[in-house]
Each structure stands twice: as C-alpha cells, then as structure tokens.
Design an enzyme around this catalytic site. Structure first.
Site, mmCIF file in Angstrom:
data_model
loop_
_atom_site.group_PDB
_atom_site.id
_atom_site.type_symbol
_atom_site.label_atom_id
_atom_site.label_comp_id
_atom_site.label_asym_id
_atom_site.label_seq_id
_atom_site.Cartn_x
_atom_site.Cartn_y
_atom_site.Cartn_z
ATOM 1 N N GLU A 1 47.331 84.335 -18.763
ATOM 2 C CA GLU A 1 48.104 84.112 -19.302
ATOM 3 C C GLU A 1 47.978 83.107 -19.112
ATOM 4 O O GLU A 1 47.875 81.785 -19.653
ATOM 5 C CB GLU A 1 49.277 84.702 -19.761
ATOM 6 C CG GLU A 1 49.291 85.796 -20.607
ATOM 7 C CD GLU A 1 49.364 87.539 -19.745
ATOM 8 O OE1 GLU A 1 48.906 86.918 -18.945
ATOM 9 O OE2 GLU A 1 49.749 87.858 -20.381
ATOM 10 N N GLY B 1 48.185 91.242 -22.540
ATOM 11 C CA GLY B 1 48.811 92.281 -23.036
ATOM 12 C C GLY B 1 48.348 93.900 -23.050
ATOM 13 O O GLY B 1 48.950 94.578 -23.129
ATOM 14 N N ALA C 1 46.883 90.431 -26.071
ATOM 15 C CA ALA C 1 47.496 90.160 -27.312
ATOM 16 C C ALA C 1 47.281 89.043 -28.016
ATOM 17 O O ALA C 1 45.803 88.334 -27.426
ATOM 18 C CB ALA C 1 49.223 89.037 -27.044
ATOM 19 N N GLU D 1 49.054 94.701 -19.489
ATOM 20 C CA GLU D 1 50.920 95.395 -19.923
ATOM 21 C C GLU D 1 51.362 96.620 -20.625
ATOM 22 O O GLU D 1 51.419 97.523 -19.806
ATOM 23 C CB GLU D 1 51.427 93.548 -20.456
ATOM 24 C CG GLU D 1 51.345 93.123 -19.362
ATOM 25 C CD GLU D 1 51.881 91.770 -20.342
ATOM 26 O OE1 GLU D 1 50.999 91.183 -21.377
ATOM 27 O OE2 GLU D 1 53.207 90.581 -19.773
HETATM 28 N N1 CAA Z 1 42.942 87.976 -28.997
HETATM 29 C C1 CAA Z 1 42.244 87.816 -30.174
HETATM 30 N N2 CAA Z 1 41.275 88.246 -30.084
HETATM 31 C C2 CAA Z 1 40.582 88.694 -28.956
HETATM 32 C C3 CAA Z 1 41.369 88.231 -28.418
HETATM 33 C C4 CAA Z 1 42.370 87.965 -28.084
HETATM 34 N N3 CAA Z 1 44.100 88.646 -26.871
HETATM 35 N N4 CAA Z 1 40.540 88.657 -27.223
HETATM 36 C C5 CAA Z 1 39.144 88.929 -27.325
HETATM 37 N N5 CAA Z 1 39.254 88.290 -28.670
HETATM 38 C C6 CAA Z 1 37.798 88.386 -29.458
HETATM 39 C C7 CAA Z 1 36.448 86.822 -29.593
HETATM 40 O O1 CAA Z 1 38.185 85.385 -30.245
HETATM 41 C C8 CAA Z 1 35.813 87.274 -30.596
HETATM 42 O O2 CAA Z 1 36.046 87.060 -32.028
HETATM 43 P P1 CAA Z 1 35.167 86.785 -32.395
HETATM 44 O O3 CAA Z 1 34.094 87.376 -32.219
HETATM 45 O O4 CAA Z 1 35.788 86.537 -33.857
HETATM 46 O O5 CAA Z 1 34.818 85.395 -32.139
HETATM 47 C C9 CAA Z 1 35.635 88.501 -30.359
HETATM 48 O O6 CAA Z 1 37.403 89.346 -29.450
HETATM 49 C C10 CAA Z 1 34.822 89.089 -28.843
HETATM 50 O O7 CAA Z 1 35.683 88.244 -27.988
HETATM 51 P P2 CAA Z 1 34.962 87.581 -26.367
HETATM 52 O O8 CAA Z 1 33.354 86.951 -27.665
HETATM 53 O O9 CAA Z 1 35.301 86.778 -26.293
HETATM 54 O O10 CAA Z 1 33.377 88.234 -25.859
HETATM 55 P P3 CAA Z 1 33.006 88.063 -24.222
HETATM 56 O O11 CAA Z 1 32.680 89.550 -23.939
HETATM 57 O O12 CAA Z 1 32.506 86.599 -23.864
HETATM 58 O O13 CAA Z 1 34.081 88.213 -23.537
HETATM 59 C C11 CAA Z 1 36.593 88.299 -22.894
HETATM 60 C C12 CAA Z 1 35.122 88.887 -23.666
HETATM 61 C C13 CAA Z 1 36.636 88.265 -21.548
HETATM 62 C C14 CAA Z 1 37.710 90.100 -22.452
HETATM 63 C C15 CAA Z 1 37.337 87.187 -23.539
HETATM 64 O O14 CAA Z 1 37.439 88.063 -24.907
HETATM 65 C C16 CAA Z 1 38.418 86.853 -23.083
HETATM 66 O O15 CAA Z 1 38.759 85.998 -22.250
HETATM 67 N N6 CAA Z 1 39.884 87.590 -23.948
HETATM 68 C C17 CAA Z 1 40.743 86.807 -24.243
HETATM 69 C C18 CAA Z 1 41.628 87.117 -22.881
HETATM 70 C C19 CAA Z 1 42.469 86.822 -22.487
HETATM 71 O O16 CAA Z 1 43.068 85.244 -22.425
HETATM 72 N N7 CAA Z 1 43.888 88.036 -22.910
HETATM 73 C C20 CAA Z 1 45.326 87.180 -22.402
HETATM 74 C C21 CAA Z 1 45.940 87.336 -24.487
HETATM 75 S S1 CAA Z 1 47.466 86.382 -24.163
HETATM 76 C C22 CAA Z 1 48.713 87.151 -23.419
HETATM 77 O O17 CAA Z 1 48.041 88.577 -24.089
HETATM 78 C C23 CAA Z 1 50.166 86.720 -23.724
HETATM 79 C C24 CAA Z 1 50.774 87.812 -23.388
HETATM 80 O O18 CAA Z 1 51.429 88.742 -22.304
HETATM 81 C C25 CAA Z 1 51.503 88.887 -24.163
#
Ligand code: CAA
Length: 261
Positions: free
Chosen positions: A135, A112, A67, A115
C-alpha cells in the site's frame, strides 16, 4: 444465492469453498466483492451442517492482488473510510465465523488480498504464492487490517518492515516467518485444502466450533478470564451426545460417529 464476483460452492458435505472470481483484475476486491464475501459468510454461518470453509482466488496467477485500485483512485477521505470499514466488516465476519477457515493462496496475495488471507484461521500456500502489503507504494496505509493482524501473526518487527517497505515475500520465506502453515505444489493446493477440511469434518463438530471461538475470543481477553471461558466451553462439550460417543468409541477401540449435538 446469486453472486457476480465470487463463487460459493460445496465441494463435499459440510465443506464450503469461497472463490474470489475476478481473474481479469487478479481478483481485486471492490465494494461489491466485499459485500458478496460478507453475504456468503452469513450464508455459511446459517448452515448448521457446515464444518469448514476454504477461501481462494480464481485463475492461476492471483489469490487476490489487493483492494481495487481503479475503484479507490477517486476516493476522498469519507469514501475511503467507508470502504475500509466495509472491508473490516467482511473480514471480521470471516474471522468470527465459528468454524475453521483456511486460505488456499494460489498466487499473489497483496494488500487487501494478504489481509483477506490473514483474516482466515491459517494459510496453506502454493510454492508460487507471493505475499506483501504494498500500500505504501500507492501512498496509503493498509486498510483491511494489515497493520493489526500481520504483527499479531509474524511479530511487530517483521510486520513493520513489510508494511513500510512494501517488500514482496516469496512462499519459502512466508513459511519460514510463520505467515503460512504449509506449502504445496500448485496442482496439490485444492486437494490439500480438501484433505484438511475432511479431517476437521470428521471431528466432534461442537468441539471444533467452540475451540475456534475460544482461540478467537481468548486473544482479546486476559489469561485468567480466557481460561475461565475455556472451562465453561469444556463443560458445555460434556453436555453433548458427541462427548459420550467420542469417549465410548475410544474405550471400545472404534472410530467415533459424531452427530454434532
Ligand atoms: N486493483 C485493480 N486492478 C488490479 C489490481 C488491483 N489491486 N491488481 C491487478 N489489477 C489488474 C491490472 O490493472 C491489470 O488490468 P488490465 O489487464 O485491465 O490492465 C490486470 O489486473 C493484470 O495485472 P498486471 O497487468 O499488473 O499483471 P502483472 O503480472 O504485470 O503484475 C501484480 C501483477 C504485481 C500483482 C500487479 O498487478 C500489481 O502490482 N497489482 C497491484 C498490487 C497492489 O498494489 N495491491 C494493493 C492494493 S491497495 C490495498 O489493497 C489497500 C487495502 O489494504 C485496503
């Protein structure tokens, strides 16, 4: 219909492909994207000629990385509940779509994103795919069904371990624990999905639809009632021209020509 955050196309007759298309944010699901997914599912549902739906993410790196954290950052409880319910609506619509839905996981399927894949009927993944429910790293509970669909698929102990540690699972482990049905080389993912969709599209359409409905609805019923429903569905298929054609074709030793009625 015009979409900004997804692409819905029809690569072959009867086969739809929904691509989450925000590659700069690793296809993160914001509220608009969830609404577009729900609208696309409604569109596919209205098409009587639809036989299978593939779900994937744009770009090389991610299926869906979760998400949208940027959008969720300022949420209070009311916004969070509304957002979670929005996600549930879209994913439940996907789950209840009366045709097979296959996730083609090309990279990160986190939070998400995992999911979303879990709400599909099964997952085919690239050897580069990675799964997880991270999460807890953000101080929140999974909000789009992860606490419910993950244990139902891989068992309570394995699911709880992943949900409370946020551990990322690589493709080979995902296959071993039954999260994924099949692994393929990244460049073979779309074609493999299309081959499976083609196979499904060649079967009796009414039988395929009712089979999915029996499996989905039966999971929420006791065995005796679920088996009774199956008997009704079996009876219904025997009212179709396709049943006559399918059985005649078998006895004539030729391929069946199904009409979907
Ligand atoms: N939401 C918003 N933006 C996201 C995102 C997310 N879940 N995941 C990645 N992005 C964005 C980053 O902010 C980044 O944006 P910028 O270029 O503007 O800085 C871009 O995508 C590229 O990401 P990274 O630079 O972080 O890429 P990376 O290769 O270094 O890492 C990754 C990849 C390990 C997937 C890392 O992006 C990450 O950990 N993302 C978040 C994963 C996460 O925590 N997901 C769960 C979200 S909570 C949820 O989903 C709740 C639910 O159940 C409803």
């Amino acid at each position: 219909m015009d979409y900004s955050n997804i692409v819905l196309d029809q690569p072959e007759a009867g086969v739809y492909c929904l691509t989450v298309n925000r590659p700069k944010a690793l296809n993160a699901l914001n509220a608009d994207t969830l609404d577009e997914i729900a609208a696309a599912i409604a569109q596919v549902r209205c098409d009587q000629a639809a036989r299978a739906l593939l779900v994937t993410g744009a770009g090389e790196k991610a299926f869906v990385a979760g998400a949208d954290i940027a959008q969720m950052q300022s949420f209070g409880p009311a916004d969070a509940q509304a957002f979670s319910e929005r996600g549930h609506r879209a994913l439940r619509a996907l789950e209840m779509l009366p045709l097979p839905v296959i996730a083609l996981v090309n990279g990160y399927a986190l939070g998400g994103g995992c999911e979303l894949a879990l709400a599909c009927d099964w997952i085919i993944a690239s050897e580069r795919a990675m799964f997880g429910q991270p999460e807890v790293n953000l101080g929140v509970v999974a909000g789009f069904g992860g606490t419910q669909r993950l244990p139902r698929l891989i068992g309570r102990a394995r699911a709880l371990e992943l949900l409370v540690t946020g551990r990322i699972v690589k493709a080979d482990e995902a296959l071993r624990i039954g999260l994924v049905n099949q692994l393929v080389a990244p460049e073979r993912l779309r074609e493999t999905g299309l081959e499976v969709a083609r196979t499904i599209a060649s079967k009796g359409p009414v039988a395929v639809r009712l089979t999915k409905q029996m499996v989905q609805r039966g999971q929420d019923m006791d065995l005796a009632n679920a088996c009774q429903q199956e008997a009704y569905a079996f009876a219904l298929t025997c009212a179709t021209e396709d049943q006559k054609e399918g059985m005649r074709a078998f006895l004539d030793k030729r391929p069946a020509k199904f009409l979907g009625r």
